[in-house]
Design an enzyme around this catalytic site. Sequence first.
Site, short mmCIF file in Angstrom:
data_model
loop_
_atom_site.label_atom_id
_atom_site.label_comp_id
_atom_site.label_asym_id
_atom_site.label_seq_id
_atom_site.Cartn_x
_atom_site.Cartn_y
_atom_site.Cartn_z
CE LYS A 257 37.28 37.32 4.69
NZ LYS A 257 36.03 37.14 4.70
NE ARG B 190 32.30 34.11 10.71
CZ ARG B 190 31.99 35.72 10.25
NH1 ARG B 190 31.46 35.41 9.09
NH2 ARG B 190 31.93 37.48 10.52
NE ARG C 32 41.03 46.45 8.22
CZ ARG C 32 40.08 45.61 8.02
NH1 ARG C 32 40.07 44.86 6.57
NH2 ARG C 32 39.69 44.87 9.08
NE ARG D 186 37.47 47.44 11.80
CZ ARG D 186 36.39 46.23 10.77
NH1 ARG D 186 36.39 46.33 9.72
NH2 ARG D 186 36.21 45.43 12.02
NE ARG E 122 38.22 42.19 14.40
CZ ARG E 122 39.15 42.64 13.31
NH1 ARG E 122 39.98 43.67 13.34
NH2 ARG E 122 38.62 42.80 12.09
#
Length: 267
Positions: A48, A127, A166, A199, A210
């Site tokens: 994104k 959202r 990532r 992360r 998630r």
Amino acid sequence: MLTIEAEKAGPYNRSAWLYGTRGPCEPTGLFPSRPFRMILLGAPGSGKGTQADMLRHRLEVCPLSTGDMFRAAKDIPEEKHGPALREALAYMRRGELVPDETVVALVSERLACIRCRYGFLLDGFPRTVAQAEALEKILHAERIPLDAVIQLDMPLEEAVARLGGRRTCSICKATFHLAHKPPKVSGICDRCGGELYHREDDRPESARVRLTEYERGTAPLVSYYAKKGLLLPVAAAGPPEEVFEKTLKLLEDQIVRAAATAERSLV
Ligand code: AMP
């Protein structure tokens, strides 16, 4: 004080959005001949951020992220926070969604950005369906049409694999990927020289949770915009440039369709 995020935005300085009416906003030059007003939906790992960046360069559109807005608000001294913002940040710190009324109130305070002649690319808002309905009311009152809702679609396991590679900058939060977008110097952010880290919630087990949660939460929003004929689902696997070209093509078709409908309603 501007965050590194706002400073690095350079000519696309979104500080007015981030800081409310206090923030500066620097136009890049000539206004685009046609402003685009869009929403970008995409799970973590769907690319994104990369697509938002490409869209902003090609279409001169201003990306507006409610997540960035809340992160920027953390840099403002607490005594300057109103009760709504203080409450919102407490939710954010716990990793929970901020209540709809609070997010909508904060977005409504930034009407100048919604009206901006560069258009907008909303990221992280709406959202929920309640937020989508509130946005629709705002846009309707302002007589601003929404052009499209781009949905970056990626199979769960592919997103898990992407998040596994990532790496995020510990200072400016820029993201890299070990295979697809490696930093120039291993472990160091190209943008600000900060240290890169993996992360905790990007590790496979948390990432799966998630992503499932994201899909569950976004599904009603996806059908909401599909029913309105605004949803543009884009297969997000593959090289970013290909995904981008597919997005532009779908967007072009959507604009042509909308113009034809508007013309038909005039005759
Ligand atoms: P993001 O960067 O979009 O993942 O947002 C980071 C955090 O900001 C989220 O976990 C929420 O706490 C809060 N947040 C951002 N946008 C919204 C929204 N539209 N509705 C509710 N909470 C939000």
